[in-house]
Scaffold this motif. Sequence first.
Motif: not given
Length: 314
Positions: A26-33
């Motif tokens: 799982v790669y996390e970004f500011e408001d998304q995965l």
Amino acid sequence: MNKGLKSTDYHFAGQTKKYTGKVRDVYEFEDQLAMVASDRISAFDVVLPEPIPYKGQVLNQIAARFLEATADIVPNWVDSVPDPNVTIGKRCDPFKVEMVIRGYLAGHAWREYRDGKRMLCGVALPEGLKENDKLPAPIITPTTKAAEGHDEDISREEILKQGIVAEDLYTQLEEYTQALFQRGTEMAAERGLILVDTKYEFGMYEGKIILIDEIHTPDSSRYFYADTYAELQAKGEPQRQLSKEFVRQWLIAEGFQGKEGQRIPEMTEEKITSISDRYIELFEKITGDSFVKEDTSDISNRIKENIEKSLNLQ
């Protein structure tokens, strides 16, 4: 032989974190995965040493279908499915429990019952049941969501007592769980299947409960074939199943249940191919569609490029 996608190690622009689960990266970004379904396979909370070709594609595509088909019951985390092995969606704050629901006495529940327990996660079970019997009504048997190691059974009372989930929210989780299981049961029946048990995971997003992760896949669910259920049950014979239980049974027969000191049996090329074939069979039976094997010759780059396109990172 295609060896399958064992792991990924991307570094995207704007990426804030990477989490490696038993099966998903799982790669996390500011408001998304960006959730990558690898071909890893786990049993008894242990990741087995060899990946299973096409397993990730099977799970991701089944999950996408069922999440879309239940969006009228509860909103879910999905924004897009830009690759057969990838789902991109909202970054939610997950509840620390998994909502397991059972319509039949099978798997873990049966093993507990067989060993003399008549109370499972605070739910009383009647006497005189046999393995795979239908329960009087579906029961919710939650587990804690362990970051590492084994998930543990827990009762509603303990969840509320420990403050793991507030009572008003937990009541809503129970209602969603029952409604999702009913929908899954109806969809399974259309395919000549019985949805035996399954699990759901939820999170909070902008103050609302959101359905997250996968649903109604053979990794998270167990299915029986409906046409032979009554006859096999009357004879006391094993049910024909669509689930990951066949992997667990193979491991048990080889003396492995994830306990300390036990060794994982050898995963031969023949065994890996047979498990891959079973997952493809599961896909086709559950969805009614023919499985189309994606080109896996450069699967890692394919996934990376599709994530970047979807998130406008190029």
